[in-house]
Design a protein around this motif. Structure first.
Motif, PDB file in Angstrom:
ATOM      1  N   GLU A 119       0.834  -1.189   0.000  1.00 23.77           N
ATOM      2  CA  GLU A 119       0.000   0.000   0.000  1.00 23.77           C
ATOM      3  C   GLU A 119       0.878   1.252   0.000  1.00 23.77           C
ATOM      4  O   GLU A 119       2.015   1.231   0.491  1.00 23.77           O
ATOM      5  CB  GLU A 119      -0.934   0.003   1.205  1.00 23.77           C
ATOM      6  N   VAL A 120       0.345   2.316  -0.544  1.00 19.74           N
ATOM      7  CA  VAL A 120       1.080   3.568  -0.672  1.00 19.74           C
ATOM      8  C   VAL A 120       0.373   4.650   0.144  1.00 19.74           C
ATOM      9  O   VAL A 120      -0.840   4.849   0.011  1.00 19.74           O
ATOM     10  CB  VAL A 120       1.193   4.002  -2.143  1.00 19.74           C
ATOM     11  N   GLN A 121       1.149   5.327   0.990  1.00 22.71           N
ATOM     12  CA  GLN A 121       0.616   6.433   1.783  1.00 22.71           C
ATOM     13  C   GLN A 121       0.592   7.695   0.937  1.00 22.71           C
ATOM     14  O   GLN A 121       1.624   8.118   0.401  1.00 22.71           O
ATOM     15  CB  GLN A 121       1.487   6.668   3.011  1.00 22.71           C
ATOM     16  N   VAL A 122      -0.585   8.284   0.781  1.00 25.92           N
ATOM     17  CA  VAL A 122      -0.695   9.531   0.023  1.00 25.92           C
ATOM     18  C   VAL A 122      -1.200  10.646   0.932  1.00 25.92           C
ATOM     19  O   VAL A 122      -1.837  10.388   1.963  1.00 25.92           O
ATOM     20  CB  VAL A 122      -1.632   9.387  -1.195  1.00 25.92           C
ATOM     21  N   PHE A 123      -0.905  11.875   0.530  1.00 28.27           N
ATOM     22  CA  PHE A 123      -1.373  13.049   1.257  1.00 28.27           C
ATOM     23  C   PHE A 123      -1.668  14.136   0.238  1.00 28.27           C
ATOM     24  O   PHE A 123      -0.906  14.323  -0.723  1.00 28.27           O
ATOM     25  CB  PHE A 123      -0.314  13.555   2.241  1.00 28.27           C
ATOM     26  N   ASP A 168       4.696  -2.712   3.122  1.00 32.85           N
ATOM     27  CA  ASP A 168       4.344  -4.093   2.776  1.00 32.85           C
ATOM     28  C   ASP A 168       3.507  -4.665   3.904  1.00 32.85           C
ATOM     29  O   ASP A 168       3.952  -4.717   5.058  1.00 32.85           O
ATOM     30  CB  ASP A 168       5.611  -4.935   2.569  1.00 32.85           C
ATOM     31  N   CYS A 169       2.291  -5.065   3.579  1.00 34.58           N
ATOM     32  CA  CYS A 169       1.353  -5.592   4.578  1.00 34.58           C
ATOM     33  C   CYS A 169       0.931  -7.016   4.202  1.00 34.58           C
ATOM     34  O   CYS A 169      -0.216  -7.414   4.404  1.00 34.58           O
ATOM     35  CB  CYS A 169       0.126  -4.699   4.678  1.00 34.58           C
ATOM     36  N   GLU A 185       5.580  -3.401   7.248  1.00 33.57           N
ATOM     37  CA  GLU A 185       6.932  -2.861   7.233  1.00 33.57           C
ATOM     38  C   GLU A 185       7.105  -1.860   6.103  1.00 33.57           C
ATOM     39  O   GLU A 185       6.397  -1.894   5.100  1.00 33.57           O
ATOM     40  CB  GLU A 185       7.973  -3.977   7.136  1.00 33.57           C
ATOM     41  N   ALA A 186       8.040  -0.946   6.321  1.00 38.87           N
ATOM     42  CA  ALA A 186       8.346   0.069   5.310  1.00 38.87           C
ATOM     43  C   ALA A 186       9.853   0.311   5.308  1.00 38.87           C
ATOM     44  O   ALA A 186      10.470   0.347   6.376  1.00 38.87           O
ATOM     45  CB  ALA A 186       7.602   1.364   5.623  1.00 38.87           C
ATOM     46  N   PRO A 187      10.435   0.439   4.132  1.00 35.25           N
ATOM     47  CA  PRO A 187       9.816   0.268   2.823  1.00 35.25           C
ATOM     48  C   PRO A 187       9.574  -1.209   2.515  1.00 35.25           C
ATOM     49  O   PRO A 187      10.027  -2.073   3.271  1.00 35.25           O
ATOM     50  CB  PRO A 187      10.857   0.871   1.866  1.00 35.25           C
ATOM     51  N   ALA A 188       8.879  -1.495   1.412  1.00 34.97           N
ATOM     52  CA  ALA A 188       8.620  -2.878   1.024  1.00 34.97           C
ATOM     53  C   ALA A 188       9.923  -3.545   0.592  1.00 34.97           C
ATOM     54  O   ALA A 188      10.663  -2.989  -0.224  1.00 34.97           O
ATOM     55  CB  ALA A 188       7.612  -2.930  -0.117  1.00 34.97           C
ATOM     56  N   PRO A 189      10.241  -4.727   1.126  1.00 34.42           N
ATOM     57  CA  PRO A 189      11.466  -5.421   0.726  1.00 34.42           C
ATOM     58  C   PRO A 189      11.490  -5.690  -0.779  1.00 34.42           C
ATOM     59  O   PRO A 189      10.479  -6.067  -1.374  1.00 34.42           O
ATOM     60  CB  PRO A 189      11.401  -6.730   1.518  1.00 34.42           C
ATOM     61  N   GLY A 190      12.648  -5.468  -1.377  1.00 32.87           N
ATOM     62  CA  GLY A 190      12.816  -5.778  -2.792  1.00 32.87           C
ATOM     63  C   GLY A 190      12.236  -4.762  -3.747  1.00 32.87           C
ATOM     64  O   GLY A 190      12.250  -4.965  -4.958  1.00 32.87           O
TER      65      GLY A 190
END
Length: 671
Positions: free
Chosen positions: A210-214, A228-229, A241-246
């Motif tokens: 998922e991407v956090q937007v504002f 990464d969820c 976790e952030a950032p997404a692995p890979g």
């Protein structure tokens, strides 16, 4: 900035908003139900207003009562938190009509994204990739079944108005579709008041990113990278976790720009999360947009060094975004674990009860930003409960969020493992041991992630309950001896069964999962202990001063030394050792062992019966579904543990049941 802010939520998010508001000089107002009069969020705010009875629909879901509370206390704005009314367009509009600022997107954006079907139509027009599926209004079961057949199995049935994993079923074959659809619609109706569903191709081995937007009211919009969820149980997140692995820079930019395009397509303002399903090859598809702050937002705060709640309040007050896209950078890696009151050994069923003991690792609370070394805190805990509070069946059973930061993923993972090992909870079942196993699991450690990881690694993550080890029993024995009273300094006053003429043996009995385990302690010149038949040399000592019912102990068995924590409870001992929790009961004074109702099936928690599939006299097979009950807004299927015959059905659909209530009685086929 606002002078007074009403927080229309409870738990850790209400505490978190109150902490940020206080730092900004904003006065806060809490709302609470009958079940929450003494809750932490009530004390965290400057003022509190009672809403109504414990059930959410009679308190936290009452928009009229919340708006009345805001007017009565002079609040200029309402922060909805997450859950409850946070994604309710009608509530956002009611706030606007009452002259209150809703800290979130405009009602039109919430409405546009509130229906998964309508949202996907909008996203297709905006050029955001979609999973193949059916998002139409025709909800005739035959039409839905035909669409699923055309898409090809497996398919995913999802509540159109859903979220949090509720109202979602995977169907692997056409013959399973009707039952899965009915169950999904029941759960969707109960949770969201809307049984509308959509059908999508089920992506094999997907990752959930998922991407956090504002966005603000000045036309600015940014993405604060991704989370990464993928690690989920029952379609609900466990680890984020952030950032997404890979994640490559190119894919991060593509997903971020797609997320911003999604936000702009609905005129978005404030914090939002655009969720994507990502195939192993990297192709990503829009799944949904959550028009609110997410539970997992702290991992984004940790890697970006930004207070997202402060951003929310400033944007709602009309200020532009604090930073532009080029100003945002990633520092290190953060992982969040959701500490739940639930029992992984029973399918992650929620556990209700009083938190008789709660001890968390050394940490900061709700802290955002760098320390003196320019790094985020190693361990942060966001929680809305404390020792003595009750986990009720009315609300989400989350106890706390453990958030750690590291220079890289391995350091963060190690820090989370250590934080979990230092977490002590008694009074309810928790997922701490499960989370500890997850941190050392080879697939998770290698970042081999997908939404099926827990099921794929079931044998190692959810092994059968094992008997307490000799080390655990030795710690329990040491705790019993440490509590032995002495009436003075004279050695003859010490009640340790020492005797003239040689060593003495003392047997200590514990109930371990219903089985009696005996520990024999031999006193004398060479102290020994036996768990079973073979005695070994041993010694024990206190590592810390006695802290009420809690003992920190060190035990040496032969040439191996180990440590642990033992907590005395009215029924026995809770032992924390090697990152795991063990409960040892003490036999009754008459030596008897309590027994359950033979041949009965009991309710795992308070709830309501939704369906009964059997009647007295029916012959059933092991694993067959007997009843469906609803608890904590989730459906739970009661199945037969063995072949047998139904002797009695104790409840009918619609009946409320209490925890431990006998639901059915069975006779064993073998008998």
């Amino acid at each position: 900035m606002f002078q007074t802010l009403l927080i229309a939520n409870r738990g850790e998010i209400a505490c978190r908003v109150a902490a940020t508001a206080r730092r900004l000089g904003v006065r806060t107002v809490a709302v609470y139900s009958d079940a929450d009069a003494g809750a932490r969020h009530v004390h965290a705010c400057d003022e509190a207003v009672h809403l109504g009875p414990a059930p959410a629909r009679e308190s936290y879901l009452r928009a009229d009562a919340i708006i009345a509370a805001a007017r009565r206390t002079g609040a200029q704005a309402v922060h909805p938190g997450y859950g409850f009314l946070s994604e309710n367009a009608g509530f956002a509009q009611a706030c606007a009509d009452a002259g209150l600022v809703f800290v979130g997107p405009p009602p039109s954006a919430i409405a546009a994204m509130g229906s998964k079907s309508a949202a996907k139509t909008l996203m297709a027009k905006a050029g955001v990739p979609l999973v193949p599926g059916y998002h139409g209004d025709d909800q005739d079961p035959a039409r839905l079944r035909a669409e699923a057949d055309a898409i090809g199995y497996p398919v995913l049935i999802k509540a159109s108005a859903g979220g949090g994993g509720k109202g979602m079923r995977i169907v692997t074959a056409a013959g399973e579709f009707a039952a899965a659809l009915a169950s999904c619609q029941r759960e969707a109706s109960a949770s969201f008041g809307d049984d509308h569903v959509l059908i999508e191709r089920y992506v094999q081995k997907p990752r959930h990113i998922e991407v956090q937007v504002f966005a603000d009211t000045h036309g600015n919009a940014v993405y604060l990278f991704e989370r990464d969820c993928s690690v989920q149980r029952r379609h609900q997140k466990v680890i984020e976790e952030a950032p997404a692995p890979g994640m490559t820079a190119e894919r991060r930019r593509a997903m971020g720009e797609a997320a911003v395009a999604a936000a702009r397509a609905v005129g978005y303002v404030g914090a939002g999360t655009v969720e994507f399903i990502v195939e192993p090859g990297g192709q990503f598809y829009f799944m949904e947009m959550n028009t609110r702050l997410q539970v997992e937002h702290p991992v984004t705060e940790m890697i970006c060094g930004q207070d997202l709640v402060e951003w929310q309040l400033r944007v709602a007050a009309g200020a532009p975004l604090p930073l532009g896209q080029e100003d945002l950078v990633i520092q290190g890696h953060a992982i969040e674990a959701r500490l739940y009151a639930e029992n992984p050994d029973t399918g992650f069923l929620p556990s209700v009860g009083t938190l008789t003991h709660l001890r968390l690792p050394p940490h900061v609370t709700f802290q955002v930003g760098a320390d003196a070394r320019g790094e985020p805190a190693a361990v942060r805990v966001d929680s809305g409960v404390g020792a003595g509070d009750t986990i009720t069946p009315h609300y989400d059973p989350m106890i706390a969020k453990l958030i750690v930061w590291g220079a890289d993923r391995d350091q963060a993972r190690t820090r989370l493992h250590d934080a979990l090992a230092a977490t002590e909870v008694a009074g309810v079942h928790t997922n701490v041991t499960f989370l500890t196993r997850l941190m050392t699991d080879e697939a998770f450690a290698a970042a081999d992630l997908d939404t099926g990881l827990i099921e794929r690694r079931r044998e190692t993550l959810l092994p059968p309950v094992a008997p307490a080890s000799p080390a655990v029993l030795a710690l329990a024995a040491a705790a019993r001896l440490a509590r032995r009273p002495a009436t003075g300094t004279d050695p003859w006053d010490v009640a340790d069964r020492w005797r003239v003429g040689g060593p003495a043996a003392e047997s200590l009995a514990f109930l371990d999962g219903g089985a009696v385990r005996t520990v024999t302690v031999h006193s004398g010149h060479a102290a020994q202990i036996a768990v079973g038949d073979t005695p070994v040399d041993w010694r024990w000592s206190l590592r810390e001063p006695v802290d009420g019912a809690r003992l920190a102990l060190a035990v040496r068995l032969a040439d191996h030394e180990t440590t642990g924590i033992v907590l005395e409870t009215p029924d026995g001992l809770v032992v924390w050792h090697d990152g795991r929790r063990h409960v040892l009961e003490l036999p009754r004074a008459d030596g008897a062992v309590a027994e359950g109702h033979a041949g009965s099936l009991t309710a795992p928690m308070p709830g309501r019966i939704l369906a009964v599939h059997v009647a007295a006299g029916d012959t059933v097979a092991a694993g067959q579904a007997l009843m469906v009950m609803e608890a904590m807004k989730m459906e739970h299927t009661i199945t037969a543990a063995a072949d047998g015959e139904i002797a009695e059905v104790c409840f009918a659909p619609g009946d409320p049941v209490s925890e431990g209530a006998e639901l059915l009685r069975m006779t064993d086929a073998a008998a």
